[in-house]
Design a protein around this motif. Structure first.
Motif, mmCIF file in Angstrom:
data_model
loop_
_atom_site.group_PDB
_atom_site.id
_atom_site.type_symbol
_atom_site.label_atom_id
_atom_site.label_comp_id
_atom_site.label_asym_id
_atom_site.label_seq_id
_atom_site.Cartn_x
_atom_site.Cartn_y
_atom_site.Cartn_z
ATOM 1 N N ILE A 68 0.879 -1.299 0.124
ATOM 2 C CA ILE A 68 -0.026 -0.093 0.029
ATOM 3 C C ILE A 68 0.888 1.083 -0.073
ATOM 4 O O ILE A 68 1.436 1.721 1.179
ATOM 5 N N ALA A 69 0.919 1.781 -0.990
ATOM 6 C CA ALA A 69 1.857 2.959 -1.177
ATOM 7 C C ALA A 69 1.327 3.786 -2.571
ATOM 8 O O ALA A 69 0.576 3.458 -3.564
ATOM 9 N N ASP A 70 1.906 5.214 -2.592
ATOM 10 C CA ASP A 70 1.422 6.054 -3.629
ATOM 11 C C ASP A 70 2.503 5.848 -4.664
ATOM 12 O O ASP A 70 3.633 5.805 -4.855
ATOM 13 N N ILE A 71 1.965 5.851 -6.293
ATOM 14 C CA ILE A 71 2.426 5.612 -7.398
ATOM 15 C C ILE A 71 3.471 6.736 -7.546
ATOM 16 O O ILE A 71 4.656 6.754 -8.340
ATOM 17 N N ARG A 72 3.241 7.896 -6.798
ATOM 18 C CA ARG A 72 4.055 9.179 -6.710
ATOM 19 C C ARG A 72 5.044 9.104 -5.846
ATOM 20 O O ARG A 72 6.062 10.128 -6.221
ATOM 21 N N LEU A 77 8.440 3.058 -5.107
ATOM 22 C CA LEU A 77 7.965 2.439 -6.259
ATOM 23 C C LEU A 77 9.343 1.636 -6.574
ATOM 24 O O LEU A 77 9.401 0.479 -7.143
ATOM 25 N N LYS A 78 10.373 2.499 -6.795
ATOM 26 C CA LYS A 78 11.515 1.883 -7.215
ATOM 27 C C LYS A 78 12.180 0.708 -6.404
ATOM 28 O O LYS A 78 12.547 -0.011 -7.021
ATOM 29 N N LYS A 79 12.205 1.045 -5.306
ATOM 30 C CA LYS A 79 12.464 -0.071 -4.199
ATOM 31 C C LYS A 79 11.959 -1.323 -4.599
ATOM 32 O O LYS A 79 12.311 -2.505 -4.493
ATOM 33 N N LYS A 85 11.691 -7.891 -8.880
ATOM 34 C CA LYS A 85 12.488 -8.389 -10.140
ATOM 35 C C LYS A 85 11.350 -9.114 -10.943
ATOM 36 O O LYS A 85 11.285 -10.137 -11.310
ATOM 37 N N PRO A 86 10.264 -8.196 -11.424
ATOM 38 C CA PRO A 86 9.287 -8.854 -12.188
ATOM 39 C C PRO A 86 9.654 -9.104 -13.460
ATOM 40 O O PRO A 86 10.234 -8.534 -14.165
ATOM 41 N N THR A 122 12.136 3.661 -13.474
ATOM 42 C CA THR A 122 12.701 2.512 -12.532
ATOM 43 C C THR A 122 13.275 1.359 -13.701
ATOM 44 O O THR A 122 14.208 0.622 -13.239
ATOM 45 N N LEU A 123 12.728 1.259 -14.788
ATOM 46 C CA LEU A 123 13.027 0.105 -15.543
ATOM 47 C C LEU A 123 14.545 0.257 -16.046
ATOM 48 O O LEU A 123 15.315 -0.809 -16.364
ATOM 49 N N ARG A 124 15.176 1.368 -15.921
ATOM 50 C CA ARG A 124 16.591 1.761 -16.314
ATOM 51 C C ARG A 124 17.417 1.042 -15.431
ATOM 52 O O ARG A 124 18.688 0.686 -15.796
#
Length: 359
Positions: A68-72, A77-79, A85-86, A122-124
């Motif tokens: 439960i967290a904000d996409i902003r 999000l990065k963590k 590792k999806p 984050t994908l980078r």
């Protein structure tokens, strides 16, 4: 007709799948489907808005690892992404209501545009291969309200903050595809990104405000008239299962050919299968068994498109995707969920998914 069950099981069983927005209406349906397929799911989203939300009804916390967290919150999000590792990411997190976007425009832009930027960036830093499907909307098009259905290469735009924010998200996808995850350099980054555009979905378990089906069900349950704001508006109505099947099939195709399918795709009903808002409400009332609608003379209402159609020929011809349930069946399945599925929502949801897959 494609056997979705076999393709989806082969693609997603035992795979790590991240869903942003998993506590939302579409997110909860997608979570349930992936759980049935045997995927390991991690969700990232805000807490459900109320106790009736589908995620709560199906005990979504038991179906995934829920964050439960904000996409902003770009650092969080990065963590979460880098730790998980999806193999697949389905990005659904959004402020998804047109009318609310007029009340909270900056929040809408932050969530829908910057949130997408944070995810793509984050994908980078993700070293493992990953397929990403960014879910936008049919409203990304510069809508002229003509009868011509919009194709994937038509101009993007957006009258209201919601539509504009989603068009901006599409531009971000294009920029990251070209700048960091170029198809010609796939062997160096192993990231495949596509955008999926779908329209007005209906289905059981939706309780959001300012959406036609939840508003309708609340009115019917309270023996009140159903208020119809834009009775003659035409929308590409479809059951929520339809675009979700498209997203899952797109993910499967991206595994088969990571560069060929890394594009934008429309998922909607067949061209002759459209309903006005009034027609949808009248059919829903008939299935429910009682009720009436009211068309008030509303003034000073925020702008909402009157006509919008999608051209799905590309998805039909190149992905092999095609709608299985017409608008009439979509309405029937939706109302039946509210009539018969509320006591065991997860089981009823599973039944509808299996009925769809086996059709």
């Amino acid at each position: 007709m494609i056997n979705y069950k076999d393709i989806f099981t082969q693609t997603y069983r035992n795979k790590r799948v991240l869903i942003t927005g998993h506590t939302g209406f579409k997110g909860a349906w997608l979570l349930s489907w992936l759980y049935l397929l045997g995927a390991e799911v991690k969700g990232y989203a805000l807490v459900p808005e109320n106790r009736l939300d589908l995620y709560n009804q199906i005990n979504g916390d038991n179906l995934c690892q829920s964050i439960i967290a904000d996409i902003r919150d770009k650092d969080r999000l990065k963590k979460e992404i880098l730790e998980f590792k999806p193999d697949f990411i389905f990005h659904l997190a959004a402020q998804a209501l047109v009318r609310l976007s007029y009340e909270k425009p900056t929040e809408t832009f932050e969530t829908n545009t910057l949130g997408t930027a944070y995810l793509l960036d984050t994908l980078r830093f993700l070293e493992s291969p990953c397929v990403v499907v960014v879910i936008t909307t049919d409203k990304v098009y510069d809508n002229k309200e003509w009868h011509y259905p919009y194709r994937e290469n038509d101009r993007l735009g957006g009258y209201d903050p919601y539509s504009a924010s989603k068009a901006m998200a599409e531009l971000l996808v294009s920029s990251y595809q070209n700048s960091f995850f170029n198809k010609n350099e796939y062997i160096n980054h192993f990231k495949s990104i596509a955008a999926a555009r779908a329209g007005n979905v209906i289905g059981g378990g939706d309780w959001a405000k300012d959406r036609i089906i939840p508003d309708l069900i609340r009115a019917l349950q309270q023996n009140q008239a159903v208020i119809v704001r834009n009775p003659q508006a035409v929308r590409p109505w479809q059951h929520v299962i339809e675009p979700l099947s498209g997203y899952l099939l797109l993910g499967a195709r991206l595994i088969e050919n990571p560069t060929k399918y890394a594009e934008a795709w429309n998922f909607g009903p067949l061209q002759d299968d459209t309903f006005t808002v009034e027609s949808l409400v009248r059919e829903a009332i008939t299935i429910w068994g009682q009720g009436n609608l009211e068309k008030p003379n509303l003034t000073n209402q925020p702008h909402e498109a009157g006509l919008l159609k999608l051209d799905i020929n590309k998805s039909i011809n190149e992905l092999g995707w095609k709608p299985k349930w017409g608008a009439m069946q979509a309405i029937q399945e939706t109302i039946n969920f509210y009539k018969f599925g509320e006591t065991q929502p997860l089981e009823y949801l599973k039944k509808q998914i299996n009925d769809y897959q086996n059709k």
